[in-house]
Write a protein that holds these residues in place. Structure first.
Motif, PDB file in Angstrom:
ATOM      1  N   TYR A 139       0.838  -1.208   0.000  1.00 58.64           N
ATOM      2  CA  TYR A 139       0.000   0.000   0.000  1.00 58.64           C
ATOM      3  C   TYR A 139       0.873   1.258   0.000  1.00 58.64           C
ATOM      4  N   ALA A 140       1.889   1.275   0.876  1.00 57.73           N
ATOM      5  CA  ALA A 140       2.784   2.430   0.954  1.00 57.73           C
ATOM      6  C   ALA A 140       3.558   2.618  -0.345  1.00 57.73           C
ATOM      7  N   ASP A 141       3.959   1.524  -0.952  1.00 55.94           N
ATOM      8  CA  ASP A 141       4.674   1.564  -2.230  1.00 55.94           C
ATOM      9  C   ASP A 141       3.796   2.213  -3.295  1.00 55.94           C
ATOM     10  N   LEU A 142       2.554   1.766  -3.386  1.00 56.12           N
ATOM     11  CA  LEU A 142       1.643   2.327  -4.383  1.00 56.12           C
ATOM     12  C   LEU A 142       1.330   3.792  -4.077  1.00 56.12           C
ATOM     13  N   ALA A 143       1.150   4.107  -2.812  1.00 57.79           N
ATOM     14  CA  ALA A 143       0.846   5.492  -2.445  1.00 57.79           C
ATOM     15  C   ALA A 143       1.961   6.433  -2.867  1.00 57.79           C
ATOM     16  N   GLU A 144       3.204   5.972  -2.781  1.00 62.89           N
ATOM     17  CA  GLU A 144       4.344   6.816  -3.141  1.00 62.89           C
ATOM     18  C   GLU A 144       4.592   6.860  -4.640  1.00 62.89           C
ATOM     19  N   HIS A 145       4.484   5.711  -5.292  1.00 59.86           N
ATOM     20  CA  HIS A 145       4.927   5.630  -6.689  1.00 59.86           C
ATOM     21  C   HIS A 145       3.787   5.553  -7.701  1.00 59.86           C
ATOM     22  N   HIS A 146       2.614   5.059  -7.276  1.00 61.30           N
ATOM     23  CA  HIS A 146       1.501   4.888  -8.214  1.00 61.30           C
ATOM     24  C   HIS A 146       0.180   5.261  -7.533  1.00 61.30           C
ATOM     25  N   PRO A 147       0.014   6.519  -7.127  1.00 67.35           N
ATOM     26  CA  PRO A 147      -1.206   6.902  -6.413  1.00 67.35           C
ATOM     27  C   PRO A 147      -2.479   6.681  -7.218  1.00 67.35           C
ATOM     28  N   ASP A 148      -2.425   6.824  -8.536  1.00 70.63           N
ATOM     29  CA  ASP A 148      -3.612   6.572  -9.351  1.00 70.63           C
ATOM     30  C   ASP A 148      -4.041   5.108  -9.248  1.00 70.63           C
ATOM     31  N   ALA A 149      -3.053   4.214  -9.231  1.00 75.68           N
ATOM     32  CA  ALA A 149      -3.369   2.793  -9.088  1.00 75.68           C
ATOM     33  C   ALA A 149      -4.016   2.524  -7.733  1.00 75.68           C
ATOM     34  N   LEU A 150      -3.479   3.118  -6.688  1.00 75.86           N
ATOM     35  CA  LEU A 150      -4.038   2.911  -5.353  1.00 75.86           C
ATOM     36  C   LEU A 150      -5.471   3.422  -5.280  1.00 75.86           C
ATOM     37  N   THR A 151      -5.737   4.569  -5.870  1.00 74.68           N
ATOM     38  CA  THR A 151      -7.097   5.111  -5.881  1.00 74.68           C
ATOM     39  C   THR A 151      -8.053   4.164  -6.587  1.00 74.68           C
ATOM     40  N   ALA A 152      -7.655   3.672  -7.743  1.00 72.09           N
ATOM     41  CA  ALA A 152      -8.518   2.779  -8.516  1.00 72.09           C
ATOM     42  C   ALA A 152      -8.759   1.466  -7.792  1.00 72.09           C
ATOM     43  N   LEU A 153      -7.727   0.922  -7.164  1.00 79.02           N
ATOM     44  CA  LEU A 153      -7.839  -0.367  -6.485  1.00 79.02           C
ATOM     45  C   LEU A 153      -8.534  -0.259  -5.134  1.00 79.02           C
ATOM     46  N   SER A 154      -8.751   0.972  -4.664  1.00 80.37           N
ATOM     47  CA  SER A 154      -9.463   1.208  -3.403  1.00 80.37           C
ATOM     48  C   SER A 154     -10.899   1.656  -3.625  1.00 80.37           C
ATOM     49  N   GLU A 155     -11.301   1.789  -4.864  1.00 81.39           N
ATOM     50  CA  GLU A 155     -12.644   2.271  -5.182  1.00 81.39           C
ATOM     51  C   GLU A 155     -13.680   1.214  -4.804  1.00 81.39           C
ATOM     52  N   PRO A 156     -14.703   1.562  -4.019  1.00 79.08           N
ATOM     53  CA  PRO A 156     -15.742   0.580  -3.682  1.00 79.08           C
ATOM     54  C   PRO A 156     -16.388  -0.007  -4.940  1.00 79.08           C
ATOM     55  N   ARG A 157     -16.728  -1.290  -4.866  1.00 78.65           N
ATOM     56  CA  ARG A 157     -17.409  -2.000  -5.948  1.00 78.65           C
ATOM     57  C   ARG A 157     -16.543  -2.098  -7.208  1.00 78.65           C
ATOM     58  N   SER A 158     -15.227  -2.103  -7.035  1.00 80.81           N
ATOM     59  CA  SER A 158     -14.323  -2.190  -8.187  1.00 80.81           C
ATOM     60  C   SER A 158     -13.784  -3.601  -8.411  1.00 80.81           C
ATOM     61  N   ALA A 159     -14.140  -4.543  -7.561  1.00 81.52           N
ATOM     62  CA  ALA A 159     -13.656  -5.919  -7.701  1.00 81.52           C
ATOM     63  C   ALA A 159     -14.707  -6.877  -7.162  1.00 81.52           C
ATOM     64  N   PHE A 160     -14.834  -8.008  -7.842  1.00 82.51           N
ATOM     65  CA  PHE A 160     -15.763  -9.051  -7.400  1.00 82.51           C
ATOM     66  C   PHE A 160     -14.976 -10.340  -7.212  1.00 82.51           C
ATOM     67  N   PHE A 161     -15.138 -10.969  -6.069  1.00 85.97           N
ATOM     68  CA  PHE A 161     -14.382 -12.160  -5.720  1.00 85.97           C
ATOM     69  C   PHE A 161     -15.336 -13.330  -5.501  1.00 85.97           C
ATOM     70  N   ALA A 195     -11.898 -13.951  -9.789  1.00 91.47           N
ATOM     71  CA  ALA A 195     -11.764 -12.525  -9.463  1.00 91.47           C
ATOM     72  C   ALA A 195     -11.999 -11.719 -10.741  1.00 91.47           C
ATOM     73  N   ARG A 196     -12.842 -10.707 -10.628  1.00 94.73           N
ATOM     74  CA  ARG A 196     -13.125  -9.837 -11.765  1.00 94.73           C
ATOM     75  C   ARG A 196     -13.014  -8.401 -11.300  1.00 94.73           C
ATOM     76  N   PHE A 197     -12.466  -7.554 -12.171  1.00 98.80           N
ATOM     77  CA  PHE A 197     -12.161  -6.186 -11.793  1.00 98.80           C
ATOM     78  C   PHE A 197     -12.836  -5.207 -12.754  1.00 98.80           C
ATOM     79  N   SER A 198     -13.158  -4.039 -12.227  1.00 94.92           N
ATOM     80  CA  SER A 198     -13.826  -3.017 -13.025  1.00 94.92           C
ATOM     81  C   SER A 198     -12.886  -2.491 -14.106  1.00 94.92           C
ATOM     82  N   PRO A 199     -13.438  -1.881 -15.157  1.00 96.40           N
ATOM     83  CA  PRO A 199     -12.578  -1.272 -16.183  1.00 96.40           C
ATOM     84  C   PRO A 199     -11.638  -0.215 -15.618  1.00 96.40           C
TER      85      PRO A 199
END
Length: 248
Positions: free
Chosen positions: A133-155, A184-188
């Motif tokens: 999480y810290a790695d993504l927050a520092e280097h890929h904040p857009d990825a962290l935002t997308a992967l933290s979005e509610p209803r963005s993944a179905f398991f 596992a399925r992920f949102s666009p």
């Protein structure tokens, strides 16, 4: 006491808690889980020793593949190769995942103890999601935002869980939920960032080679676990459950 070494890229060495677990040892496991989410175990040579240790630290919950006592025997059955959701019962690679990710509330703890090591391979690969999480927050904040979005993944299957890879706890610390197979399925929005996530997990993976009677217990909402492919008669016991005393 045999020393277990986590061969991490950052050079972490971890000493195990010997079993069978005394009350002092249970306290040590709880303290370690509270601080780092991962405790190493040793001197648990029999199935009953593993069961007793698990019962000291968790309320054991049943799994689809568990035996009546709650333990699941993790081995190559010769019947599960290539079957989705059954990778652990083959001798193939198991990708980083959360145990029982399809449940609304996955079990908080997962214990794994080696009864018989592989001839080759079969190493445990563990990744702390706080570091990811810290790695993504520092280097890929857009990825962290997308992967933290509610209803963005179905398991899971039809009765699975709709959520996100990262979910904040009330105290602000992140929880992780992940699997990499077709269940596992992920949102666009999230899908394009999966390679970034995979790379971050790989950077923070720690390799643990277990001898007979050695194992670990981890916070399943914090640590991802995986396994390399193996040959030989590797056999482990796994327990899942809710903690008896690890605090927040």
């Amino acid at each position: 006491m045999t020393r277990v070494v986590i061969k991490a890229k950052n050079g972490i060495n971890a000493s195990p808690v010997p079993g069978p677990l005394t009350m002092d040892a249970v306290s040590a496991v709880a303290d370690t889980l509270r601080n780092t989410g991962l405790a190493l175990l040793d001197q648990l040579p029999t199935r009953q020793d593993v069961l007793d240790a698990a019962a000291h630290v968790m309320h054991i919950t049943a799994h689809r593949d568990s035996d009546p006592d709650g333990l699941t025997v993790i081995r190559d059955t010769g019947q599960h190769t290539g079957r989705e959701g059954f990778a652990g019962l083959s001798n193939g690679e198991v990708l980083p995942h959360t145990e029982r990710s399809s449940l609304a509330a996955p079990p908080r703890l997962m214990m794994l103890v080696c009864a018989r090591p592989a001839t080759t391979g079969g190493q445990c690969l563990l990744a702390d999601s706080h570091a990811v999480y810290a790695d993504l927050a520092e280097h890929h904040p857009d990825a962290l935002t997308a992967l933290s979005e509610p209803r963005s993944a179905f398991f899971g299957g039809g009765d699975g869980h709709l959520g996100a890879v990262f979910t904040p706890r009330p105290d602000g610390r992140p929880e992780i939920r992940l699997r990499w197979d077709s269940l596992a399925r992920f949102s666009p929005l999230a899908q394009p960032y999966l390679p970034v996530l995979r790379a971050a997990i790989t950077r923070h993976q720690q390799v643990l080679t277990l001898a007979a009677s050695q194992g670990y217990v981890l916070d399943n909402t914090r640590w991802l676990h995986a396994r390399t492919a193996f040959t030989g008669p590797r056999l482990c016991y796994r327990a899942l459950g809710e903690p008896k005393d690890i605090g927040p």
